[in-house]
Design a protein around this motif. Structure first.
Motif, PDB file in Angstrom:
ATOM      1  N   SER A  84      12.943 -62.264 -35.095  1.00 45.50           N
ATOM      2  CA  SER A  84      11.810 -61.345 -34.980  1.00 45.50           C
ATOM      3  C   SER A  84      12.219 -59.906 -35.287  1.00 45.50           C
ATOM      4  CB  SER A  84      11.200 -61.429 -33.577  1.00 45.50           C
ATOM      5  OG  SER A  84      12.097 -60.918 -32.607  1.00 45.50           O
ATOM      6  N   ARG A  85      13.522 -59.609 -35.147  1.00 42.81           N
ATOM      7  CA  ARG A  85      14.012 -58.250 -35.408  1.00 42.81           C
ATOM      8  C   ARG A  85      14.613 -58.093 -36.792  1.00 42.81           C
ATOM      9  NH1 ARG A  85      16.833 -59.465 -30.823  1.00 42.81           N
ATOM     10  NH2 ARG A  85      18.793 -59.081 -31.939  1.00 42.81           N
ATOM     11  N   THR A  86      15.437 -59.083 -37.199  1.00 43.93           N
ATOM     12  CA  THR A  86      16.243 -58.895 -38.405  1.00 43.93           C
ATOM     13  C   THR A  86      16.039 -59.966 -39.464  1.00 43.93           C
ATOM     14  OG1 THR A  86      18.100 -60.125 -37.460  1.00 43.93           O
ATOM     15  CG2 THR A  86      18.037 -57.758 -37.035  1.00 43.93           C
ATOM     16  N   GLY A  87      15.138 -60.911 -39.260  1.00 44.75           N
ATOM     17  CA  GLY A  87      15.018 -62.036 -40.177  1.00 44.75           C
ATOM     18  C   GLY A  87      16.017 -63.116 -39.806  1.00 44.75           C
ATOM     19  N   LEU A  88      16.195 -64.103 -40.681  1.00 47.93           N
ATOM     20  CA  LEU A  88      17.103 -65.203 -40.381  1.00 47.93           C
ATOM     21  C   LEU A  88      18.530 -64.705 -40.225  1.00 47.93           C
ATOM     22  CD1 LEU A  88      15.873 -68.065 -42.753  1.00 47.93           C
ATOM     23  CD2 LEU A  88      15.438 -67.781 -40.310  1.00 47.93           C
ATOM     24  N   VAL A 118      23.039 -65.187 -42.270  1.00 45.65           N
ATOM     25  CA  VAL A 118      23.368 -66.493 -41.697  1.00 45.65           C
ATOM     26  C   VAL A 118      24.774 -66.875 -42.166  1.00 45.65           C
ATOM     27  CG1 VAL A 118      22.802 -68.947 -41.621  1.00 45.65           C
ATOM     28  CG2 VAL A 118      20.965 -67.236 -41.640  1.00 45.65           C
ATOM     29  N   ARG A 119      25.602 -67.262 -41.221  1.00 43.62           N
ATOM     30  CA  ARG A 119      26.948 -67.713 -41.554  1.00 43.62           C
ATOM     31  C   ARG A 119      27.095 -69.184 -41.143  1.00 43.62           C
ATOM     32  NH1 ARG A 119      27.171 -64.699 -36.966  1.00 43.62           N
ATOM     33  NH2 ARG A 119      28.248 -65.604 -35.159  1.00 43.62           N
ATOM     34  N   PHE A 120      28.041 -69.863 -41.778  1.00 45.37           N
ATOM     35  CA  PHE A 120      28.228 -71.289 -41.546  1.00 45.37           C
ATOM     36  C   PHE A 120      29.633 -71.571 -41.033  1.00 45.37           C
ATOM     37  CE2 PHE A 120      24.656 -71.278 -44.411  1.00 45.37           C
ATOM     38  CZ  PHE A 120      23.896 -72.370 -44.011  1.00 45.37           C
ATOM     39  N   ARG A 121      29.721 -72.554 -40.154  1.00 50.74           N
ATOM     40  CA  ARG A 121      31.004 -73.127 -39.753  1.00 50.74           C
ATOM     41  C   ARG A 121      30.951 -74.598 -40.149  1.00 50.74           C
ATOM     42  NH1 ARG A 121      32.650 -73.058 -33.557  1.00 50.74           N
ATOM     43  NH2 ARG A 121      32.293 -70.826 -33.928  1.00 50.74           N
ATOM     44  N   ILE A 122      31.760 -74.982 -41.138  1.00 53.05           N
ATOM     45  CA  ILE A 122      31.742 -76.352 -41.660  1.00 53.05           C
ATOM     46  C   ILE A 122      32.874 -77.143 -41.008  1.00 53.05           C
ATOM     47  CG2 ILE A 122      31.911 -77.793 -43.711  1.00 53.05           C
ATOM     48  CD1 ILE A 122      30.816 -75.466 -45.337  1.00 53.05           C
TER      49      ILE A 122
END
Length: 294
Positions: A84-88, A118-122
């Motif tokens: 709601s503040r910064t997007g995804l 958005v960051r990912f941990r694979i």
């Protein structure tokens, strides 16, 4: 209480106060005090104690299920408020079967280009571990087989259909052929994934359907180890086509399509069927359903 629930989950996962404290990046006395305070707040004993961690009490087992659910809901709340503040924004923990690692990188790269916060941990895991991680709220999504073994209650997006290549050294008798029948692999020295991998169980069934009596000289849960063995020209391996092409680039390796009896299997994104779903996971599902091929 949320921080104490996270301590409790870490202790249950590690089965050791010292390792749990290290995982939480806190001192062991702080973790022990947090668990004790949680027990006092709930009015029950959660942990058997002696000279060391003795496991969870029956009340502790019940509390662990609730703790995972509550911390998962709290994470979802934070994600929605952040949007709601910064997007995804936030982190997605994506558990992936070893043979789909290149597709995982493809999906994450395309998604991150559109949503840079958005960051990912694979995490590389077998298919059964992926489902358990999602049930335990330790993974947000997975990439696994869609139509081979039961998945339970999940939502899916197909990414590709797995076909298979024989991966061999360029000096191999198979190199240069247009295709190789599965039946030709009887008696050939093979490097294959370990039996806990669903890919190996699929390959084993294809061997049976094509009358192959495999001679396995190397087993590993790492596809890198399999390809390294092939480069030494001591054996051959069987890998999905997309992954084989990715790993063979720039190496003295030949790829030959395999032909014979048996069908191929679909691989895709899987998410726990939860309502509501976080905005990030909803967007990831939509992206997966329109992902361009590698």
């Amino acid at each position: 209480m949320l921080d104490k629930l996270e301590m409790f989950i870490a202790l249950a996962r590690e089965g050791h106060f010292g390792r749990a404290a290290e995982r939480m990046n806190i001192a062991q006395p702080t973790l022990s005090a947090g668990i004790k305070q949680l027990e006092e707040q709930l009015g029950v004993q959660l942990v058997y104690r002696g000279s060391r961690f003795g496991g969870l009490t029956p009340e502790g087992q019940t509390a662990l299920t609730w703790a995972k659910r509550i911390t998962g809901d709290a994470r979802q709340l934070r994600d929605e408020m952040r949007m709601s503040r910064t997007g995804l924004a936030g982190e997605v923990r994506l558990a992936v079967i070893p043979t789909a690692q290149s597709w995982a990188g493809h999906l994450c790269t395309v998604f991150a280009a559109r949503h840079p916060n958005v960051r990912f941990r694979i995490l590389s895991r077998n298919s059964r571990e992926i489902l358990q991680l999602m049930d335990d709220f330790e993974a947000d999504a997975g990439i696994s087989y869609l139509d081979n073994e039961p998945l339970g209650r999940v939502d899916t997006a197909e990414l590709y259909e797995e076909s298979y290549m024989l991966v061999c050294a360029k000096s191999s008798e198979f190199a240069g052929r247009d295709s190789v029948d599965w039946s030709a692999l009887s008696g050939v020295q093979l490097a294959l994934l370990t039996p806990d991998m669903q890919n190996r169980r699929i390959i084993n069934r294809l061997f049976i359907k094509n009358g192959v009596r495999p001679s396995t000289c190397i087993e590993s849960n790492s596809v890198i180890a399999l390809v390294a063995s092939v480069i030494q020209a001591q054996c051959v391996t069987v890998l999905p086509g997309d992954l084989a092409r990715f790993l063979a680039a720039g190496k003295e390796i030949a790829l030959v399509p395999l032909q014979g009896a048996g069908r191929y299997h679909k691989v895709g994104l899987i998410l726990p069927h939860r309502d509501p779903r976080t905005p990030v996971l909803e967007a990831l599902l939509k992206e997966a359903r329109k992902l361009p091929p590698i």
